[in-house]
Write a protein that holds these residues in place. Structure first.
Motif, short mmCIF file in Angstrom:
data_model
loop_
_atom_site.label_atom_id
_atom_site.label_comp_id
_atom_site.label_asym_id
_atom_site.label_seq_id
_atom_site.Cartn_x
_atom_site.Cartn_y
_atom_site.Cartn_z
N ARG A 27 -8.07 0.09 0.31
CA ARG A 27 -7.51 1.43 0.51
C ARG A 27 -6.71 1.87 -0.72
NH1 ARG A 27 -5.98 -0.75 5.74
NH2 ARG A 27 -7.37 0.02 7.38
N ASP A 47 -6.03 -3.40 2.80
CA ASP A 47 -5.08 -2.50 2.14
C ASP A 47 -5.35 -2.41 0.64
OD1 ASP A 47 -3.82 -1.85 4.47
OD2 ASP A 47 -2.00 -3.02 4.10
N LEU A 101 0.83 -1.21 0.00
CA LEU A 101 0.00 0.00 0.00
C LEU A 101 0.87 1.25 0.00
CD1 LEU A 101 -2.70 1.51 0.28
CD2 LEU A 101 -2.57 1.12 2.75
#
Length: 426
Positions: free
Chosen positions: A343, A340, A313
């Motif tokens: 995200r 992640d 990430l």
């Protein structure tokens, strides 16, 4: 009310859907003998150049005795491009039993992100192996969905404060070495993005890239010959760094070559994945930003896709903020926790960079279906059909999961609208 906790954990060794390949040995010219590669491996952890992929399933026994699963594995080219070493079932199983399972027992799974933070916290000041993060987070997401009686996508939307999606994510299929046959399959099934091509050796790229350019032109020709009227896919080719290796490691030369390929197929959007591997995240950031800027100034239909040296990430955020790619592959097993990966899509969107939910042929049906939910919930630009290299299986698993998911979400919206209308009239 049923307590939203885990009361037991079970493990099941399994198989991935393709093979782990030693990229360094293949790049160095290892000869093929049927499906095998001849010679000694060059990457640590490999016992042969091509090894059957393995997986480890983790099952969470919930308070209502339902069992939800997640699958751990690594990607095809493990140990290359800054990735973790090739998957070892015994090592991963031992760490899961000693560290992860004690954290899971009695864990409250009603809040997916909080559960991930607790269970996947660092051990001895280091991240857990990303394969563990990947599989355990799948199981935790399914546990949260089970407790809430919703889809995985709805859990993601709730926890990231996203609207329920109603948009289909384009599907990208990969051909493996059976290029011509699999390209035909993709065209006949009107795949959105094709064909990957597996251009992973000098032989496949050709002197000065001529063999690759001929293949790109052939794909377009074949699309026109056997595709449905109006079918106009995005062309996406993974060249495994061979533009840099064969043409030169200078941004200008790489951009010039990509532009020439785009000129070969006017009117088609062209994705070139991994035009070069500059050996580190820092070098990749600097040089890819130059290539992107050069292509943007030309106004071509070509887009650069980053994969190698952009794994976590944190890496993805750097590439997005630096505009060091037009499109970032979020290779989910390399990112680790699927929290992640969700995200990462949002980070790309915030920075105006395309987000491609990728993965590997070595994955399983279970991880592929989880990936669909992440891609749809976050509105990714495209997602990889997987697992395996057979084309049909990946398109079926990913395509059908997406179709079912969107139908469920449409039903939820319709049901909520009818309820709201009834309350208003009352």
């Amino acid at each position: 009310m049923i307590s939203p906790v885990i009361k037991d954990v079970i493990l099941a060794p399994g198989n991935g859907s393709f093979f782990y390949d030693d990229q360094a040995a293949i790049r160095a010219g290892a000869a093929q003998d049927g499906f095998c590669y001849l010679g000694a491996p060059l990457t640590a952890g490999f016992t042969t150049i091509r090894m059957p992929s393995r997986s480890l399933s983790i099952g969470l026994v919930l308070s209502d005795d339902m069992i939800v699963w997640g699958d751990m594995m690594n990607v095809q080219y493990s140990g290359a491009g800054g990735r973790e070493p090739v998957f070892q079932v015994d090592t991963i199983e031992a760490l899961t039993k000693s560290v992860v399972i004690p954290r899971l027992l009695s864990c409250d799974v009603s809040n997916f992100l909080a559960a991930c933070d607790r269970v996947l916290a660092c051990h001895e000041n280091k991240r857990l192996p990303l394969a563990i993060e990947y599989g355990v987070s799948q199981a935790l997401l399914r546990a949260a969905a089970q407790m809430a009686r919703t889809t995985l996508a709805e859990v993601i939307c709730s926890e990231y404060h996203l609207p329920l999606p109603d948009t289909r994510v384009p599907i990208y299929a990969q051909s493996g070495d059976s290029r011509e046959i699999n390209v035909d399959k993709m065209i006949l099934k009107s795949v959105d993005v094709l064909p990957h091509g597996l251009i992973n050796s000098r032989e496949k790229f050709g002197p000065s890239g001529e063999r690759f350019r001929d293949f790109v032109k052939w794909v377009v020709k074949r699309t026109k010959e056997i595709g449905e009227p109006g079918y106009h896919p995005v062309l996406h080719f993974d060249v495994y760094g061979w533009i840099g290796l064969e043409i030169g490691m200078q941004a200008q030369k790489i951009a010039d070559f990509i532009a020439r390929v785009a000129d070969d197929v006017p009117g088609y959007r062209l994705h070139i994945e991994c035009p070069a591997d500059f050996g580190s995240t820092e070098a990749q950031l600097e040089e890819y930003a130059k290539i992107v800027a050069l292509l943007d100034r030309r106004g071509t239909e070509a887009r650069v896709v980053v994969d190698e040296q952009c794994n976590t990430l944190g890496d993805i955020q750097l590439f997005a903020e630096t505009k060091a790619a037009h499109l970032i592959q979020i290779k989910m097993p390399d990112v680790g926790s699927i929290a992640d990966s969700a995200r990462a899509v949002l980070v790309c969107k915030e920075n105006g960079v395309g987000a491609y939910i990728g993965g590997s042929c070595t994955e399983t049906d279970l991880s592929a279906r989880a990936a669909v939910n992440i891609a749809v919930a976050t509105g990714a630009e495209m997602m990889l059909a997987r697992p395996g290299m057979g084309v049909d299986e990946g398109i079926s698993i990913v395509g059908n999961e997406q179709s079912r998911l969107l139908s469920v979400l449409d039903y939820r919206r319709s049901k909520n609208s009818r309820r709201d209308a009834g309350e208003a009239s009352a």
